[in-house]
Design an enzyme around this catalytic site. Structure first.
Site, mmCIF file in Angstrom:
data_model
loop_
_atom_site.group_PDB
_atom_site.id
_atom_site.type_symbol
_atom_site.label_atom_id
_atom_site.label_comp_id
_atom_site.label_asym_id
_atom_site.label_seq_id
_atom_site.Cartn_x
_atom_site.Cartn_y
_atom_site.Cartn_z
ATOM 1 N N LYS A 131 0.929 -1.048 -0.111
ATOM 2 C CA LYS A 131 -0.064 -0.002 0.044
ATOM 3 C C LYS A 131 0.892 1.316 -0.003
ATOM 4 O O LYS A 131 2.176 1.178 0.575
ATOM 5 C CB LYS A 131 -1.056 0.078 1.412
ATOM 6 C CG LYS A 131 -0.378 -0.304 2.522
ATOM 7 C CD LYS A 131 0.710 0.280 3.191
ATOM 8 C CE LYS A 131 0.820 1.911 3.384
ATOM 9 N NZ LYS A 131 1.767 2.183 4.115
ATOM 10 N N TYR A 216 -4.760 4.044 6.006
ATOM 11 C CA TYR A 216 -5.116 3.137 6.857
ATOM 12 C C TYR A 216 -6.529 3.732 7.595
ATOM 13 O O TYR A 216 -7.325 2.842 7.752
ATOM 14 C CB TYR A 216 -4.151 2.756 8.202
ATOM 15 C CG TYR A 216 -3.035 2.009 7.901
ATOM 16 C CD1 TYR A 216 -2.991 0.526 7.851
ATOM 17 C CD2 TYR A 216 -1.802 2.655 7.587
ATOM 18 C CE1 TYR A 216 -2.101 0.021 7.615
ATOM 19 C CE2 TYR A 216 -0.749 1.828 7.410
ATOM 20 C CZ TYR A 216 -0.783 0.413 7.259
ATOM 21 O OH TYR A 216 0.265 -0.426 7.239
HETATM 22 P P1 NAD Z 1 12.282 1.151 2.949
HETATM 23 O O1 NAD Z 1 13.062 2.470 2.614
HETATM 24 O O2 NAD Z 1 12.723 0.554 3.971
HETATM 25 O O3 NAD Z 1 12.749 0.163 1.493
HETATM 26 C C1 NAD Z 1 12.429 0.436 0.235
HETATM 27 C C2 NAD Z 1 13.305 -0.273 -0.450
HETATM 28 O O4 NAD Z 1 13.101 -0.028 -1.987
HETATM 29 C C3 NAD Z 1 14.816 0.011 -0.196
HETATM 30 O O5 NAD Z 1 15.736 -1.458 0.025
HETATM 31 C C4 NAD Z 1 15.294 0.605 -1.466
HETATM 32 O O6 NAD Z 1 16.891 0.394 -1.658
HETATM 33 C C5 NAD Z 1 14.405 0.070 -2.507
HETATM 34 N N1 NAD Z 1 14.500 1.021 -3.743
HETATM 35 C C6 NAD Z 1 14.258 0.326 -5.097
HETATM 36 N N2 NAD Z 1 14.295 1.318 -5.782
HETATM 37 C C7 NAD Z 1 14.312 2.703 -5.035
HETATM 38 C C8 NAD Z 1 14.297 3.919 -5.491
HETATM 39 N N3 NAD Z 1 14.289 4.283 -6.742
HETATM 40 N N4 NAD Z 1 14.246 4.680 -4.544
HETATM 41 C C9 NAD Z 1 14.267 4.473 -3.277
HETATM 42 N N5 NAD Z 1 14.670 3.277 -2.933
HETATM 43 C C10 NAD Z 1 14.494 2.335 -3.786
HETATM 44 O O7 NAD Z 1 10.679 1.763 2.746
HETATM 45 P P2 NAD Z 1 9.588 0.620 3.418
HETATM 46 O O8 NAD Z 1 9.244 1.003 4.810
HETATM 47 O O9 NAD Z 1 10.272 -0.902 3.350
HETATM 48 O O10 NAD Z 1 8.232 0.607 2.548
HETATM 49 C C11 NAD Z 1 8.321 0.154 1.239
HETATM 50 C C12 NAD Z 1 6.774 0.145 0.780
HETATM 51 O O11 NAD Z 1 6.061 -0.716 1.754
HETATM 52 C C13 NAD Z 1 6.073 1.281 0.802
HETATM 53 O O12 NAD Z 1 5.048 1.231 -0.276
HETATM 54 C C14 NAD Z 1 5.314 1.570 2.100
HETATM 55 O O13 NAD Z 1 4.082 2.155 2.006
HETATM 56 C C15 NAD Z 1 4.887 -0.111 2.429
HETATM 57 N N6 NAD Z 1 4.946 -0.482 3.657
HETATM 58 C C16 NAD Z 1 4.146 -1.288 4.283
HETATM 59 C C17 NAD Z 1 3.823 -1.428 5.651
HETATM 60 C C18 NAD Z 1 2.659 -2.403 6.087
HETATM 61 O O14 NAD Z 1 2.550 -2.223 7.180
HETATM 62 N N7 NAD Z 1 1.714 -2.899 5.014
HETATM 63 C C19 NAD Z 1 4.608 -1.080 6.439
HETATM 64 C C20 NAD Z 1 5.732 -0.407 5.999
HETATM 65 C C21 NAD Z 1 5.986 0.125 4.579
#
Ligand code: NAD
Length: 365
Positions: A131, A216
């Site tokens: 999401k 949410y």
């Molecule tokens: P994060 O920054 O920890 O991880 C993102 C990953 O994407 C990193 O490993 C990064 O290297 C990679 N990536 C690939 N291409 C990229 C680019 N062009 N620019 C930047 N990063 C790039 O973020 P996250 O917290 O893991 O969030 C990722 C996704 O998951 C988001 O869409 C967020 O909304 C979602 N999320 C959902 C929940 C949930 O409870 N459902 C919780 C956290 C995050």
């Protein structure tokens, strides 16, 4: 004389009398189909999902996609992923020739979801997408259409749709225990740190708190009230224009109206901690949950008392259920498909429009 055989026999005998964990005693052995998943974007949330999947029976982490070679090496040893199931963003399309991967779970920043879902679908893989599913309804509709055309399933990481206390409130509402639903309040927020992170970059996040945490409250309004809203109004406030640049919302309040006459009032923010609360009010009863959408344990009570359903790691339960949906056509109580994600995106579009125009925006979901 103590022989190696004596020693092994003693070890084997002591192992026999070790108490087994309760889950091992109660869980029936599973020998059905398994969804073989590759995670794309190996960041914070992907790690949480990967760790949770260690306890899954129906879903298994078998592949990884990353732009960082070191991460792929680490994940291979940490999660036992074979090198032949690892890809970078340039080689990713080759996944179409890999019969050992069934689905790709996209956990990259929001603005990448659209093109990556289209690529995964074109490669003939089922897609799980975090999401918000995309940045807007136009992108969302294209993703739904692409997955349909490719004959693959598209699911959105709505982990709360499988959370036991949430499902109990939905059951009580459906069985009329709260009477006619009149009001819902959803408050979702946290104080965001590092100003350089992608969540505060409009190009990658597609907005601000609304895309990340306010969703949410949007989604929760729909599953708690049990109806689709028909209008929305919204107001934005910004206390820090340096941290929250143009197009990155800090705080938005929004209100919904429903066909039944029920109303909802929500708040999404990047500036307040400990804001994770749902309140549902009906003619005969109420439910309140706090925390309501965090990783849990979720806590809550209704007019009938505490909600006591046991906590299980959300991502583990989600992956088990999603495997069942994809492999066995199971129907979840609250949908998690692309159409569901698209409805939230239509609402997000409408909220941003309502903020801009100051007008009530009709919704047709
Ligand atoms: P994060 O920054 O920890 O991880 C993102 C990953 O994407 C990193 O490993 C990064 O290297 C990679 N990536 C690939 N291409 C990229 C680019 N062009 N620019 C930047 N990063 C790039 O973020 P996250 O917290 O893991 O969030 C990722 C996704 O998951 C988001 O869409 C967020 O909304 C979602 N999320 C959902 C929940 C949930 O409870 N459902 C919780 C956290 C995050």
């Amino acid at each position: 004389m103590n022989t190696r055989r004596d020693f092994l026999q003693k070890v084997a005998a002591s192992a026999l009398i070790l108490p087994l964990p309760s889950w091992a005693l109660s869980a029936p052995k599973y020998d059905g189909p398994v969804l073989r998943v590759a995670l794309m974007g190996l960041g914070g949330y992907a790690t949480r999902v990967a760790d949770a999947m260690r306890d899954c029976k129906k879903a298994k982490l078998v592949g990884a996609i990353s732009g960082t070679p070191d991460k792929l090496t680490n994940w291979q040893s940490k999660y036992g992923i074979p090198e032949k199931n690892c890809y970078n963003y340039q080689t990713f399309s080759n996944i179409r020739n890999n019969p050992d991967i069934d689905a790709v779970y996209i956990t990259t920043p929001n603005s990448l979801h659209h093109s990556q879902v289209l690529q995964a679908a074109a490669a003939g893989k089922h897609v799980l997408c975090e999401k918000p599913m995309a940045l807007n309804a136009k992108e969302g509709a294209e993703m739904v259409a692409a997955c349909k055309k490719a004959g693959v399933k598209l699911l959105v990481g709505y982990r709360m749709h499988f959370e036991p206390k949430t499902l109990e409130v939905i059951r009580m509402r459906n069985s009329g225990e709260f009477g006619k639903i009149l009001f819902f309040q959803g408050l979702c927020g946290f104080r965001i740190g590092d100003p350089t992170q992608w969540r505060l970059n409009r190009e990658l996040a597609g907005g601000g708190s609304l895309m990340d945490i306010g969703i949410y409250a949007i989604n929760g309004t729909r599953y708690m009230v049990g109806e689709e809203p028909v209008w929305v109004t919204a107001q934005e406030t910004k206390t820090d224009k340096v941290k929250f640049k143009e197009g990155v919302d800090e705080t938005i309040q929004f209100q919904f109206g429903f066909p039944s006459g029920a109303v909802a009032s929500c708040l999404s923010t990047y500036s307040m901690n400990n804001l994770d609360r749902f309140f549902l009010n009906g003619e005969k009863g109420f439910a309140e949950m706090q925390p309501s959408t965090g990783y849990g344990p979720i806590k809550g009570r209704t007019n009938k008392g505490e909600l006591t359903q046991p906590h299980a790691t959300h991502q583990m339960v989600q992956m088990e259920e999603m495997a069942d949906i994809i492999l066995n056509g199971k129907q979840p109580i609250v949908p998690v498909d692309g159409e569901e994600g698209l409805k939230d995106l239509k609402i997000i579009d409408a909220i941003y429009l309502a903020v801009k125009t100051g007008k009530k925006v009709p919704l047709n979901l």
